[in-house]
Every structure is written in C-alpha cells, then in structure tokens.
Design a protein around this motif. Structure first.
Motif, PDB file in Angstrom:
ATOM      1  N   UNK A  88      32.050  57.916 -44.198  1.00  0.00           N
ATOM      2  CA  UNK A  88      33.422  57.348 -44.135  1.00  0.00           C
ATOM      3  C   UNK A  88      33.894  56.959 -45.652  1.00  0.00           C
ATOM      4  N   UNK A  89      32.886  56.620 -46.555  1.00  0.00           N
ATOM      5  CA  UNK A  89      33.034  56.280 -47.859  1.00  0.00           C
ATOM      6  C   UNK A  89      33.616  57.499 -48.546  1.00  0.00           C
ATOM      7  N   UNK A  90      32.853  58.618 -48.468  1.00  0.00           N
ATOM      8  CA  UNK A  90      32.784  59.908 -49.120  1.00  0.00           C
ATOM      9  C   UNK A  90      34.163  60.356 -48.823  1.00  0.00           C
ATOM     10  N   UNK A  91      34.304  60.444 -47.426  1.00  0.00           N
ATOM     11  CA  UNK A  91      35.832  61.080 -46.983  1.00  0.00           C
ATOM     12  C   UNK A  91      36.895  60.259 -47.572  1.00  0.00           C
ATOM     13  N   UNK A 105      19.430  55.570 -39.269  1.00  0.00           N
ATOM     14  CA  UNK A 105      19.781  56.659 -40.180  1.00  0.00           C
ATOM     15  C   UNK A 105      21.216  57.110 -39.953  1.00  0.00           C
ATOM     16  N   UNK A 106      21.615  56.729 -38.566  1.00  0.00           N
ATOM     17  CA  UNK A 106      22.991  57.296 -38.357  1.00  0.00           C
ATOM     18  C   UNK A 106      23.987  56.401 -38.892  1.00  0.00           C
ATOM     19  N   UNK A 107      23.606  54.896 -38.661  1.00  0.00           N
ATOM     20  CA  UNK A 107      24.576  54.068 -39.435  1.00  0.00           C
ATOM     21  C   UNK A 107      24.630  54.391 -41.080  1.00  0.00           C
ATOM     22  N   UNK A 108      23.790  54.452 -41.293  1.00  0.00           N
ATOM     23  CA  UNK A 108      23.761  54.926 -43.098  1.00  0.00           C
ATOM     24  C   UNK A 108      24.567  56.006 -43.258  1.00  0.00           C
ATOM     25  N   UNK A 157      35.583  51.730 -36.387  1.00  0.00           N
ATOM     26  CA  UNK A 157      34.926  52.201 -34.902  1.00  0.00           C
ATOM     27  C   UNK A 157      33.672  52.573 -34.755  1.00  0.00           C
ATOM     28  N   UNK A 158      33.406  53.477 -35.580  1.00  0.00           N
ATOM     29  CA  UNK A 158      31.864  53.851 -35.443  1.00  0.00           C
ATOM     30  C   UNK A 158      30.756  52.759 -35.995  1.00  0.00           C
ATOM     31  N   UNK A 159      31.182  52.025 -36.976  1.00  0.00           N
ATOM     32  CA  UNK A 159      30.421  51.021 -37.360  1.00  0.00           C
ATOM     33  C   UNK A 159      30.237  50.009 -36.415  1.00  0.00           C
ATOM     34  N   UNK A 160      31.222  49.466 -35.681  1.00  0.00           N
ATOM     35  CA  UNK A 160      31.181  48.449 -34.504  1.00  0.00           C
ATOM     36  C   UNK A 160      30.318  49.183 -33.432  1.00  0.00           C
TER      37      UNK A 160
END
Length: 170
Positions: free
Chosen positions: A30-33, A21-24, A101-104
């Motif tokens: 990020x996309x929205x921002x 859920x955190x990854x989603x 960074x968050x994704x990695x």
C-alpha cells in the motif's frame, strides 16, 4: 518426528506466521502503491507543463498563427496536467482506502488467532443510545399522562363542589 505441541497449536502458529507476513506485505504494498501513484501523477503533470512551455516558446518564433496554436497547446497541456493530478490523487485515495480495509481485516484476524474477542462497540453504543431515547420518550409520556390526570381530577373536584353562600335575612 513427533512434536510436543498439538496439531491445533502448530496450525495456529503457522496461521500466525502467514498472517504476520501478509500484514507486512500489505502495508509495504500500500505504501509503495501510494508513492508510485503520486510520482506518476507528478511526472505526467511536469511533462505536460514542459510540452506546453516548449510549444509556447516555439509559437513566439512562428508568428501569429503559431502563437495561437501554441496558446491552445499550452491550455491543453495545463488541462491534461490538472486531470493527471486529479486522477493521481483519486488513485492514491483508493489505494489508501483499500490498505485501511486490509489492515483492519488483518488486525481482526490477528485478534482472532490470538484469542482476543473484539467487542462490537458500535453496536453497544447504538443500543445504549436507543435505550436512552426510549426511556426519555417513556418519561415524557408518563409526565403528560400525570398532568392530564391531575387536570381531570381538578375538573371533577370543581364540578362536585358546592358553593354555600350565606343568606342575609333581615
């Protein structure tokens, strides 16, 4: 009440759910921002352009002084629009970097939870390149030492040779 799964398995499953859920959420945020930042910069640039155009049209009706003021307003509006566009692009870049960074990190956590070990490929490649460079340098040094040894041996042999010349006695 009692589950057939162990406490570690339940904890792992719960951590996996939280991570998923955190990854989603991180990806969506990020996309929205990025979209909001680009939209805000575009809106600001459009608004500044409209104000500058309006000031230019009004300046035409106000005479010489009005035209001068309208020109300044137009110039300033373009500057502000350019600045807003630049700032929006920078903010979108920062948001993108943070999302990467968050994704990695999330992928690393997911791999850890799944029991997959991540290979430090950068470290392995660096060690391989360093070993190759050291080997190349050692081979060059050995070749130079052999050449010096051959030259020294040749000089010694030249110094020890006896030249016999035939004598012609008549």
């Amino acid at each position: 009440m009692f589950s057939s799964r162990s406490k570690a398995e339940r904890t792992t499953a719960q951590a996996w759910d939280y991570l998923s859920s955190a990854m989603t959420a991180a990806g969506d945020t990020a996309q929205e921002l990025g979209g909001h930042t680009a939209d805000a910069a575009a809106r600001f640039a459009d608004q500044a352009g409209r104000i500058a155009d309006r000031a230019g049209r009004r300046g035409e009706n106000l005479g010489k002084r009005g035209q001068k003021l309208a020109g300044k307003a137009q110039k300033r509006g373009r500057k502000l629009a350019k600045k807003a566009n630049k700032r929006g692009t920078a903010l979108a870049g920062v948001a993108s970097d943070k999302a990467d960074v968050a994704w990695s990190r999330a992928n690393a956590a997911a791999d850890a939870l799944a029991g997959r070990k991540r290979r430090p490929w950068g470290l392995l490649l660096g060690a391989g390149l360093l070993g190759g460079a050291v080997g190349f340098a050692a081979a060059g040094a050995m070749r130079a030492a052999k050449e010096r040894e051959a030259e020294t041996h040749e000089l010694e042999m030249a110094g020890n040779t006896v030249i016999v010349t035939p004598s012609y006695d008549e």
